[in-house]
Design an enzyme around this catalytic site. Sequence first.
Site, PDB file in Angstrom:
ATOM      1  N   GLY A  21       0.295  -1.683   0.181  1.00  0.00           N
ATOM      2  CA  GLY A  21       0.241  -0.179  -0.095  1.00  0.00           C
ATOM      3  C   GLY A  21       0.840   1.027  -0.057  1.00  0.00           C
ATOM      4  O   GLY A  21       1.672   1.497  -0.599  1.00  0.00           O
ATOM      5  N   ILE A  22       0.309   2.187   0.683  1.00  0.00           N
ATOM      6  CA  ILE A  22       1.089   3.289   0.699  1.00  0.00           C
ATOM      7  C   ILE A  22       2.582   3.098   0.800  1.00  0.00           C
ATOM      8  O   ILE A  22       3.396   4.357   0.453  1.00  0.00           O
ATOM      9  CB  ILE A  22       0.536   4.848   1.506  1.00  0.00           C
ATOM     10  CG1 ILE A  22      -1.123   4.985   0.957  1.00  0.00           C
ATOM     11  CG2 ILE A  22       1.208   5.464   1.523  1.00  0.00           C
ATOM     12  CD1 ILE A  22      -2.276   5.524   1.813  1.00  0.00           C
ATOM     13  N   ASP A  41       6.651  -4.581   9.199  1.00  0.00           N
ATOM     14  CA  ASP A  41       5.355  -4.815   9.158  1.00  0.00           C
ATOM     15  C   ASP A  41       5.189  -5.507   9.892  1.00  0.00           C
ATOM     16  O   ASP A  41       5.958  -6.920  10.250  1.00  0.00           O
ATOM     17  CB  ASP A  41       5.122  -4.979   7.514  1.00  0.00           C
ATOM     18  CG  ASP A  41       3.452  -4.441   6.914  1.00  0.00           C
ATOM     19  OD1 ASP A  41       3.531  -4.200   6.476  1.00  0.00           O
ATOM     20  OD2 ASP A  41       2.849  -5.265   7.527  1.00  0.00           O
ATOM     21  N   TYR A 162     -11.706   5.439  14.655  1.00  0.00           N
ATOM     22  CA  TYR A 162     -10.088   5.941  13.229  1.00  0.00           C
ATOM     23  C   TYR A 162     -10.279   6.870  13.352  1.00  0.00           C
ATOM     24  O   TYR A 162      -8.972   7.645  13.043  1.00  0.00           O
ATOM     25  CB  TYR A 162     -10.621   5.207  11.841  1.00  0.00           C
ATOM     26  CG  TYR A 162      -9.903   5.766  10.794  1.00  0.00           C
ATOM     27  CD1 TYR A 162      -8.941   4.555  10.537  1.00  0.00           C
ATOM     28  CD2 TYR A 162      -9.640   6.723   9.741  1.00  0.00           C
ATOM     29  CE1 TYR A 162      -7.561   4.879   9.938  1.00  0.00           C
ATOM     30  CE2 TYR A 162      -9.349   6.634   8.608  1.00  0.00           C
ATOM     31  CZ  TYR A 162      -7.602   6.000   8.292  1.00  0.00           C
ATOM     32  OH  TYR A 162      -7.065   6.118   7.967  1.00  0.00           O
ATOM     33  N   THR A 197      -6.074   1.323  -2.211  1.00  0.00           N
ATOM     34  CA  THR A 197      -5.397   0.438  -1.022  1.00  0.00           C
ATOM     35  C   THR A 197      -6.074  -1.109  -0.519  1.00  0.00           C
ATOM     36  O   THR A 197      -7.031  -0.656  -0.882  1.00  0.00           O
ATOM     37  CB  THR A 197      -4.205   1.042  -0.330  1.00  0.00           C
ATOM     38  OG1 THR A 197      -5.380   1.417   0.638  1.00  0.00           O
ATOM     39  CG2 THR A 197      -3.715   2.107  -0.780  1.00  0.00           C
TER      40      THR A 197
HETATM   41  P1  NAD Z   1      -2.798  -1.203   4.238  1.00  0.00           P
HETATM   42  O1  NAD Z   1      -4.078  -1.625   4.923  1.00  0.00           O
HETATM   43  O2  NAD Z   1      -2.859  -1.711   2.638  1.00  0.00           O
HETATM   44  O3  NAD Z   1      -1.378  -0.879   4.534  1.00  0.00           O
HETATM   45  C1  NAD Z   1      -0.955  -1.072   6.059  1.00  0.00           C
HETATM   46  C2  NAD Z   1       0.085  -2.188   6.586  1.00  0.00           C
HETATM   47  O4  NAD Z   1       0.352  -1.742   7.317  1.00  0.00           O
HETATM   48  C3  NAD Z   1       0.077  -3.151   6.528  1.00  0.00           C
HETATM   49  O5  NAD Z   1       1.037  -3.641   5.166  1.00  0.00           O
HETATM   50  C4  NAD Z   1      -0.218  -4.277   7.602  1.00  0.00           C
HETATM   51  O6  NAD Z   1       0.264  -5.423   7.872  1.00  0.00           O
HETATM   52  C5  NAD Z   1       0.722  -3.127   7.939  1.00  0.00           C
HETATM   53  N1  NAD Z   1       0.557  -2.881  10.231  1.00  0.00           N
HETATM   54  C6  NAD Z   1      -0.836  -2.888  10.740  1.00  0.00           C
HETATM   55  N2  NAD Z   1      -0.863  -3.495  11.633  1.00  0.00           N
HETATM   56  C7  NAD Z   1       0.600  -2.591  11.319  1.00  0.00           C
HETATM   57  C8  NAD Z   1       1.450  -3.400  13.421  1.00  0.00           C
HETATM   58  N3  NAD Z   1       0.811  -3.651  14.359  1.00  0.00           N
HETATM   59  N4  NAD Z   1       2.245  -3.536  12.807  1.00  0.00           N
HETATM   60  C9  NAD Z   1       3.297  -2.818  11.825  1.00  0.00           C
HETATM   61  N5  NAD Z   1       2.612  -2.915  10.644  1.00  0.00           N
HETATM   62  C10 NAD Z   1       0.750  -3.260  10.914  1.00  0.00           C
HETATM   63  O7  NAD Z   1      -3.140  -0.033   4.415  1.00  0.00           O
HETATM   64  P2  NAD Z   1      -3.192   1.376   3.138  1.00  0.00           P
HETATM   65  O8  NAD Z   1      -3.992   2.130   2.714  1.00  0.00           O
HETATM   66  O9  NAD Z   1      -1.340   1.739   2.401  1.00  0.00           O
HETATM   67  O10 NAD Z   1      -2.625   2.836   4.486  1.00  0.00           O
HETATM   68  C11 NAD Z   1      -1.366   3.510   5.133  1.00  0.00           C
HETATM   69  C12 NAD Z   1      -1.717   4.437   6.098  1.00  0.00           C
HETATM   70  O11 NAD Z   1      -2.758   5.342   5.422  1.00  0.00           O
HETATM   71  C13 NAD Z   1      -2.243   3.987   7.408  1.00  0.00           C
HETATM   72  O12 NAD Z   1      -1.931   4.554   8.349  1.00  0.00           O
HETATM   73  C14 NAD Z   1      -3.723   4.629   6.507  1.00  0.00           C
HETATM   74  O13 NAD Z   1      -4.474   4.684   8.165  1.00  0.00           O
HETATM   75  C15 NAD Z   1      -3.688   5.757   6.109  1.00  0.00           C
HETATM   76  N6  NAD Z   1      -4.190   6.093   5.691  1.00  0.00           N
HETATM   77  C16 NAD Z   1      -5.283   5.455   3.652  1.00  0.00           C
HETATM   78  C17 NAD Z   1      -5.990   6.095   2.918  1.00  0.00           C
HETATM   79  C18 NAD Z   1      -6.409   4.778   2.098  1.00  0.00           C
HETATM   80  O14 NAD Z   1      -7.415   5.577   1.496  1.00  0.00           O
HETATM   81  N7  NAD Z   1      -5.914   3.694   1.876  1.00  0.00           N
HETATM   82  C19 NAD Z   1      -6.484   7.540   3.698  1.00  0.00           C
HETATM   83  C20 NAD Z   1      -6.208   8.145   3.969  1.00  0.00           C
HETATM   84  C21 NAD Z   1      -5.120   7.572   5.624  1.00  0.00           C
END
Ligand code: NAD
Length: 258
Positions: A21-22, A41, A162, A197
């Site tokens: 993801g991000i 991760d 959240y 993502t």
């Molecule tokens: P994602 O679920 O694809 O990736 C999140 C990653 O964090 C995963 O690989 C997961 O294994 C890891 N993770 C979760 N809990 C963990 C822990 N306890 N220890 C270590 N790793 C852990 O999600 P994403 O969309 O890539 O989100 C990344 C960040 O961006 C997050 O903080 C999310 O809140 C934020 N965000 C996402 C969006 C969106 O629309 N996707 C929007 C705003 C903010």
Amino acid sequence: MEDFLGDLAGRVAIVTGGGRGIGFACAQRLARSGASVALLDLRPEVADAAARLATEHGVAALGVAVDITDPDAVTAAVAEVSATLGVATVLVTAAGIPGNDDAFDVTRERLEQVMAVNVTGTLLVAQAFARTCRDAGRGGSVVVVGSISGRIVNVPQRQSAYNASKAAVESLMRSLALEWIGFGVRVNAVSPGYVRTEMTRWDVENLPDRVAEWRSRIPAGDLGRPEDVANAVAFLASSASSYVVGQTLVVDGGYTIL
Ligand code: NAD
């Protein structure tokens, strides 16, 4: 053309949530500018992601499977990064989890789980990183990944836990920025809007009406890409933003200007 983020070359970066993801997009962007990257991760597949990064960008990369809510594991992971890649001077905290419950239904356990990962986990990794910088006499930059949900209430879904966690992340970021700039660690945030993502995939594939409502509120017309967030993160990580301290760069296709 000169890469205006060129000072990232040769630096060591830690990216939490870097397995996909991000977080992975941030790691790719930093690696493209020549940084070595450690991915932290929960998912064991993080080792494969690190191997891919090394192959695709020709940089040193390390994958560490760690739960960022465990303080001892976080300390050990950051020490492993120092021993393997060198002292990290860039940290991106992208690990996070959603919390989609109606406010009447959100349980204490769910709230605590979301806060533990999104807020406590961010703090623990930032502390370990900043201590390492301080002990090495190095400056550094931290970019925390917040969300527009820290400032507004997204609709139509319900996600009070959240939203509260992301507001806390942004406030935490400002406190860290104030306390750490004195020894050269800059702290800022990127706040994404909706991004394609795994976090949003289920909604995109199963809830067309919900996603149509999201799109109707995005002046840019569609959800963002992880790379859109990564470019903003790279700017805040690099010395191109050297006088930017304690700020949030919103990357949301204009969602929050309406
Ligand atoms: P994602 O679920 O694809 O990736 C999140 C990653 O964090 C995963 O690989 C997961 O294994 C890891 N993770 C979760 N809990 C963990 C822990 N306890 N220890 C270590 N790793 C852990 O999600 P994403 O969309 O890539 O989100 C990344 C960040 O961006 C997050 O903080 C999310 O809140 C934020 N965000 C996402 C969006 C969106 O629309 N996707 C929007 C705003 C903010």
